[in-house]
Design an enzyme around this catalytic site. Structure first.
Site, mmCIF file in Angstrom:
data_model
loop_
_atom_site.group_PDB
_atom_site.id
_atom_site.type_symbol
_atom_site.label_atom_id
_atom_site.label_comp_id
_atom_site.label_asym_id
_atom_site.label_seq_id
_atom_site.Cartn_x
_atom_site.Cartn_y
_atom_site.Cartn_z
ATOM 1 N N ASP A 1 -4.497 27.162 1.391
ATOM 2 C CA ASP A 1 -3.102 26.742 1.490
ATOM 3 C C ASP A 1 -2.987 25.464 0.668
ATOM 4 O O ASP A 1 -3.987 24.789 0.385
ATOM 5 C CB ASP A 1 -2.664 26.535 2.945
ATOM 6 C CG ASP A 1 -1.136 26.511 3.052
ATOM 7 O OD1 ASP A 1 -0.462 26.421 2.004
ATOM 8 O OD2 ASP A 1 -0.612 26.578 4.181
HETATM 9 C C1 BGC Z 1 2.694 26.601 3.003
HETATM 10 C C2 BGC Z 1 2.351 27.951 2.410
HETATM 11 C C3 BGC Z 1 2.945 28.073 1.023
HETATM 12 C C4 BGC Z 1 2.439 26.917 0.174
HETATM 13 C C5 BGC Z 1 2.985 26.944 -1.239
HETATM 14 C C6 BGC Z 1 2.333 25.462 2.062
HETATM 15 O O1 BGC Z 1 2.817 24.241 2.531
HETATM 16 O O2 BGC Z 1 2.024 26.431 4.238
HETATM 17 O O3 BGC Z 1 2.834 28.983 3.240
HETATM 18 O O4 BGC Z 1 2.628 29.309 0.457
HETATM 19 O O5 BGC Z 1 2.818 25.692 0.777
HETATM 20 O O6 BGC Z 1 4.342 26.647 -1.233
#
Ligand code: BGC
Length: 848
Positions: A249
């Site tokens: 993530d």
């Molecule tokens: C989120 C993810 C997301 C990523 C990219 C993170 O803060 O938890 O679900 O895909 O950001 O935007």
């Protein structure tokens, strides 16, 4: 068995990977490409080059791999409204359709959007569970039930990958709440981990073969997920045979060697990550073997081959599916997701559908009826090119003069995007005042990360951004202006400086604060309807030299004149008094349901509860539309004629709402999650860690499993939802491998029914002990969802449906042996309309 032993495994020698000619050709191309790369190139490939992509490696014919959120649209690599995407209904809504086939069609549409935008991998679906209704991203996950989640997720992944675009099933695992999400250690015993939280991932890996998984921010049982050797290497790759790539993530990767040995392939975003140069250096220092780097590179190259960006390797899909009409599909999914939880019959007539010929005019009420809330906040945000609000939808569907509109209550009283009436552009300047470049800023929002900057602008030179242009009010009165973002702000309206100050970081450790942070009110100005004024917001960029990504984010926010809440309610009551039907749309706001924080309560914000009560008191045909992504308390629900849950319904929500309210279509949804009367009744609700740990002490008892165990009654049970016809369940015949159910459409119009099968152990005997009361016993829920299917039938027609039952439905995770264990004995196979409305049952004797 220690949970943290085991070695990294590559994706080549895995069970379950299909062995087609194309797979072999891809593997050969991957090996050939890998052989040509030196350590530095390999390490570079595993690190984001910017916010959304990996570097190209021309020496092996590899193009840059582009990723994008997900899950209801494809935002692309730009976080602005000038790169629009179709916005489908929220994931809770998709799950409410109980239709994996519909999820697959949604996936295919998203693949089409991704291809249009040059995106190779979608950062979706989210298959964490609704453990607590307070979870901030509840709207972004499917259900409290792992089986329903797994089935919808399977459909979605199959659909996206049908279109040749990769998926990233997220967030692996137990990322079920937002509080302290970067650090929380979720303590989950093996049985709930396997039976609940891992289960959807396992189903999707087995049935949809996803090309990617995203490792979550949080820890599980003492190890941060990006370094979790047991769960990533042993379980995901080893036991399940996952052969895709694992990406962190965003900013979740914390250690070079820990992540590599823990099975993480790609660290995002870049350019500063724990991989890249740091990884090459670790190998050179003898801290990690180059073979481990090779395994990660193989996983990335295999993904690149599948999506067709590695020369010489056949793409998984060479001919994408036929073109899909996004608007039509968004409208269809919305209709199929709306859950009618109450529909009172008076004088032989149900409240819905509305028959304007019989009941006369419609009084539409609610701020969200005009300024529709169609999606949840955070990384799930996409920017559709248009939105059909309930007001738009009903205006188009009803004859002229048959509809009135009043606000009734403003749910937030908070400043929001500077949208209606604003015409703004951004002027970017260097410290010496030189103009570096300009950009359009729809909604008054700037969110630029990595290389996503206007032409001529660089992060290093960028010093100020001025949002400048005009505002034409649609109402006279006191207008409020605000900002979101970190750094300096000078706000000028009509030539007068109204605010000059700055905003410092607050939430220690959340790098996305500037993106998702709290809106702040700055100033008010008396303005006149239709009279254009000049507006400027001069922002001095807050530089964060240590931040791993270079990003600027700021917004100009606005709120129209605040009205006396009592007057607003009184106006709505007057409109409702003389109307045949009152339709009140109630909603949450972005500061209630979004990423990055959990909810504090389940109340509708503002005076909306008072509004509904006041309207219902003067109009017996009051229909309430609940426009929220997750459960809210509806204290007046017994006092109104109908309650329709519309979730966050996507861009065509208002058109779908008109279809359903006026009866062109029936509401097709069933609850994917239990809807409580009040937060205090919810058996599992806490999301706040103590001393950094959040203990899942309830074991396997979440959602309806917990409600039944507590003997408590919710407002509306899991699986509940009414259509516009009636169903009679006639017969059931069951074995341990299937249930056959015959039912009849006993109403007067064609309809669709979701037949749900629950499995209830008759005499819950495990190892000779009963019900957890005796030593050694394993307590099981009273029943659990074991299968479901939709049927359609015309009035009077009988249909029969066969619903397969999986062996897994009869198994529990045996913590002692660390394996699945079949539990023999007598089970009732129950067919019904919800977990609480079971119509038929048959007993089967299950033997291993
Ligand atoms: C989120 C993810 C997301 C990523 C990219 C993170 O803060 O938890 O679900 O895909 O950001 O935007």
């Amino acid at each position: 068995m220690s949970p943290f032993t085991g070695t990294r495994r590559g994706g080549t020698a895995v069970a379950g990977a299909s062995d087609t000619r194309a797979d072999q050709a891809r593997d050969a191309a991957v090996e050939a490409a890998l052989g040509k790369l030196d350590l530095d190139a390999k390490a570079r490939l595993l690190a984001g080059q910017d916010m959304w992509s990996l570097p190209e490696l021309p020496e092996i014919g590899l193009a840059s791999l582009v990723m994008s959120d997900g899950p209801i649209g494809v935002r692309g690599v730009r976080w602005t409204a000038d790169d629009p995407s179709v916005a489908l209904p929220s994931p809770t809504a998709l799950a409410a359709s109980w239709d994996p086939g519909l999820a697959r069609r949604a996936g295919r549409l998203l693949a089409q959007e991704a291809r249009r935008k040059g995106v190779h991998v979608l950062l979706a679906p989210t298959v964490n569970l609704h453990r607590s209704p307070l979870g901030g991203r509840h709207f972004e996950a499917y259900s409290e039930d792992p089986y329903l989640t797994g089935e919808i997720g399977t459909g979605y992944v199959l659909g996206v990958q049908d279109g040749g675009v990769g998926t990233t099933v997220k967030h692996f695992v137990a990322n079920d709440a937002e509080t302290d999400r970067f650090t929380v250690d979720n303590i989950v015993a093996p049985r709930p981990l396997r039976e609940l939280y891992l289960a959807p991932f396992e189903t999707i890996v087995a049935n949809a073969h996803p090309w990617g998984i995203m490792a979550a921010y949080n820890q599980v049982n003492g190890s941060t997920m990006t370094e979790h050797r047991y769960l990533q290497n042993e379980v995901l790759r080893g036991e399940w045979g996952f052969d895709g790539y694992i990406v962190s993530d965003w900013l979740a990767a914390r250690s070079t060697v820990g992540a590599l040995l823990g099975g993480l392939d790609v660290a995002m975003p870049g350019p500063r990550t724990v991989y890249g140069e740091a990884l090459a250096a670790a190998v050179r220092a003898g801290e990690a073997a180059e073979s481990a780097v090779d395994e990660a590179v193989r996983n990335v190259l295999r993904l690149a081959a599948r999506v067709g960006i590695l020369d010489g390797a056949p793409a998984a899909v060479t001919e994408p599916p036929a073109l899909i009409d996004g608007e039509a599909l968004a409208r269809e999914i919305a209709r199929r997701s709306f859950v009618l939880v109450r529909n009172e019959v008076r004088d032989g007539h149900p409240a819905l559908p509305i028959d304007p010929e019989r009941t006369g005019t419609v009084a539409l009420i609610g701020a969200a009826a005009r300024d529709a809330r169609v999606l949840g906040g955070g990384s799930a945000v996409v920017f559709p090119d248009h939105i059909v609000s309930p007001l738009d939808g009903l205006t188009a569907a009803l004859p002229e003069g048959a509809l009135t509109y009043s606000i009734g209550a403003d749910p937030s009283g908070e400043v929001g995007p500077a949208e209606k009436g604003f015409e703004l552009r951004a002027v970017c300047r260097a410290a010496d005042g030189r103009v570096l470049g300009t950009a359009s800023v729809p909604g008054g929002r700037v969110q630029w990360a990595g290389s996503d900057l206007p032409d001529g602008v660089t992060h290093d030179e960028l010093h100020t951004i001025e949002l400048t242009g005009s505002f034409t009010p649609r109402e006279s009165g006191e207008h409020t202006f605000g900002t979101r973002g970190l750094g300096g702000f000078v706000l000028t309206v009509g030539g007068e400086v109204l605010f000059d100050g700055s905003e410092e970081p607050r939430a220690a450790g959340d790098p996305f604060e500037a993106f998702f942070g709290t809106p702040v009110e700055r100033a008010r100005a008396e303005l006149v309807e239709g009279e254009r004024v000049e507006v400027s917001l001069l922002h001095t960029v807050h530089k964060m030299p240590d931040a791993p990504i270079k990003a600027v984010a700021l917004s100009l926010l606005h709120l129209g004149p605040r009205h006396d809440p009592d007057e607003l309610i009184a106006e709505a009551v007057e409109a409702a008094r003389t109307a045949g039907t009152a339709v009140v749309v109630v909603a949450t706001t972005e500061s209630v349901e979004s990423e990055g924080f959990d909810r504090e309560n389940l109340k509708l914000p503002g005076r909306q509860d008072d509004l509904v009560r006041a309207v219902a008191a003067v109009n017996p045909n009051t229909v309430v539309v609940v426009n929220t992504g997750s459960p809210v308390e509806l204290p007046w629900r017994e006092d109104v004629a109908a309650v329709l849950l519309s979730w966050f319904p996507g861009q065509e929500g208002g058109a779908a709402l008109a279809d359903v309210l006026l009866g062109a279509a029936e509401p097709g949804g069933r609850l994917p999650t239990t809807w409580p009367v009040a937060l205090a009744d919810v058996p599992v609700s806490a999301t706040t860690p103590a001393d950094g740990e959040l203990h899942y002490t309830e074991g396997v008892f979440i959602g309806y499993r917990a409600w039944e165990r507590a003997g408590a009654s919710p407002a509306y049970p899991f699986g509940h939802g009414l259509g516009y016809t009636d169903w009679e369940y006639e017969t059931i015949a069951a074995t341990t491998s299937d249930a056959r159910v015959r039912l009849r459409n006993a109403g007067v119009r064609t309809g669709r029914e979701v037949v749900q099968i629950y499995l209830a152990p008759v005499d819950d005997t495990v190892d000779g002990a009963v019900d957890g009361a005796v030593d050694g016993a394993v307590e099981r829920p009273a029943r659990w969802l074991a299968g479901f299917a939709s049927v359609e039938a015309g009035p009077g027609e009988t249909v029969e449906v066969r619903i397969p039952l999986r062996r897994r439905a009869f198994e529990i995770w045996d913590e002692e042996s660390g394996s699945w264990s079949f539990v023999p004995g007598a089970y009732e196979v129950q067919a019904g309309r919800s977990v609480a409305d079971r119509r038929l049952s048959a007993t089967v004797d299950a033997r291993a």
